[in-house]
Design a protein around this motif. Structure first.
Motif: not given
Length: 424
Positions: A407-421
């Motif tokens: 979940d860290y490896a899957f959801y983590g980058p998705l949330l990170g990219y969403l926050l940057r977007l």
């Protein structure tokens, strides 16, 4: 505030106290006798500690493999020890503790007032996931601390509830999965693995039904099978890394044969500890939880940790670990080919636990092919997700190099990219 943080960080972050409290409340609601309450609460807590500590030391028993893999594949990567990794808590500790506490409260409220009746009881899992959320919000936004805590708690509370919810429908297909769901940060791997098993596993036989000759019947016992596999793995890697390297750098002077034998037996010992804990915990927590589901949170379903399923699925555990590990090294090779700037290495503790449980779920829907496909896919998610996640979490990257699960490896980058977007 300091007193509140003390209770959150030193008491409520310890899942054993939550397990004991849940058991106590459930038995009090059912008006059980004093001697029954004392006995059940203590047994439940001891059972949980056996599982939790057994799992921790089981993972640590794999760590001597790490320098051997690095030597064999000639990797230029520095993987921190567990003690070094914990230094990554310093940058997010305050936000992490509050997100953890408020997120758990939100999980309880969602379970009480919505149709999603899942109570996430793996506090050790949610505590570190709160750290991931805190790190992503802190290092990828300009939000003040209060906003980080509020938004982080909402994200965590929803995560704790929804992940338990989408795992639960698959529990009915799994031996030993009655009466609870899984509360673990491998949830997306379980979902993908179970769905993948349906696609690739039509007509494939259950991996646990592998037939052994009568003379090899001992391989049906999980403790013995895993001990022998780990002995062979340690010995094989010791030979590949070079006996002199292992003696000098890994085994503290022990020859590779006794080193491999002792490590294989140690692994089997911790598996036995976990199996004992599973029996103790399930015998107490599930009946006690009936009181909570009858009065406080109608129809509530407890979310528990993944080792509860290991005793009934020994072959899946072995195959899942090895396939996820293989996929992880394939991912390292691919990242090296494309010149990815951040060196990564398969984190052995998450690889074992998430690989094992995704194989169990893949097997439940797709037999042998499902188990292999699910755990191999899990390994790919772990390594590529870790590579994407590490630049986003600041000092918390030390922990992610050691403990980043699916979940860290899957959801983590998705949330990170969403926050940057969003750019907040």
């Amino acid at each position: 505030m300091n007193l509140l943080l003390y209770f959150i960080q030193t008491i409520f972050s310890q899942a054993v106290f939550i397990i004991g409290l849940v058991c106590l409340i459930g038995l009090l609601i059912q008006k059980k006798s004093f001697d029954k309450i004392v006995s059940s609460v203590i047994k439940a807590m001891i059972g949980f500690l056996l599982i939790n500590e057994g799992g921790k030391f089981l993972g640590m028993a794999l760590l001597p493999l790490q320098p051997m893999f690095i030597k064999i594949f000639n990797l230029n990567v520095d993987v921190p020890s567990l003690d070094q990794a914990m230094g990554g808590l310093e940058g997010v500790g305050f936000e992490m503790a509050l997100i953890f506490a408020l997120g758990f409260v939100l999980n309880i409220l969602i379970a009480r007032f919505t149709p999603l009746k899942f109570v996430h009881l793996s506090a050790h899992v949610s505590f570190f996931y709160a750290g991931l959320i805190a790190a992503l919000l802190k290092y990828n936004t300009s939000l003040p601390t209060a906003a980080i805590v509020l938004i982080g708690a909402i994200i965590l509370g929803i995560y704790l509830t929804v992940t338990c919810a989408y795992v639960y429908p698959f529990m009915k297909n799994i031996k030993g999965g009655e009466g609870f769901t899984l509360a673990h940060s491998s949830s997306v791997g379980l979902l993908i693995g179970a769905l993948l098993g349906k696609v690739v596993g039509k007509g494939s036989r259950d991996i646990e039904e592998i037939q052994f000759p009568k003379s090899l019947g001992f391989l049906r016992e999980m403790t013995i099978a895993l001990s022998l596999v780990m002995m062979a793995l340690f010995l094989g890697l010791s030979l590949l890394a070079g006996p002199s390297f292992v003696v000098d750098q890994v085994s503290k002077g022990q020859d590779i044969f006794s080193f491999s034998l002792i490590n294989g037996l140690t692994f089997g010992m911790w598996i036995t500890v976990i199996i004992t804990g599973v029996r103790m915990l399930l015998a107490e927590i599930v009946p006690a939880f009936h009181g909570i589901s009858a009065k406080l949170i109608p129809n509530a379903i407890p979310g528990l940790d993944v080792p509860l399923l290991f005793p009934n699925h020994p072959t899946s555990v072995i195959v899942g670990f090895l396939m996820s590990l293989l996929a992880g090294f394939l991912g390292v090779f691919v990242l090296g080919l494309i010149g990815y700037p951040i060196p990564v290495f398969p984190a052995l503790i998450p690889t074992f636990f998430t690989g094992a449980i995704t194989a169990i779920f893949g097997n439940s829907t797709g037999g042998r092919r499902g188990a292999i496909a699910a755990s191999f896919t899990n390994g790919l998610i772990l390594i590529f997700g870790q590579a994407l996640l590490l630049p986003m979490v600041g000092d918390y990257a030390q922990i992610m190099r050691v403990l980043a699960e699916t979940d860290y490896a899957f959801y983590g980058p998705l949330l990170g990219y969403l926050l940057r977007l969003i750019g907040i």
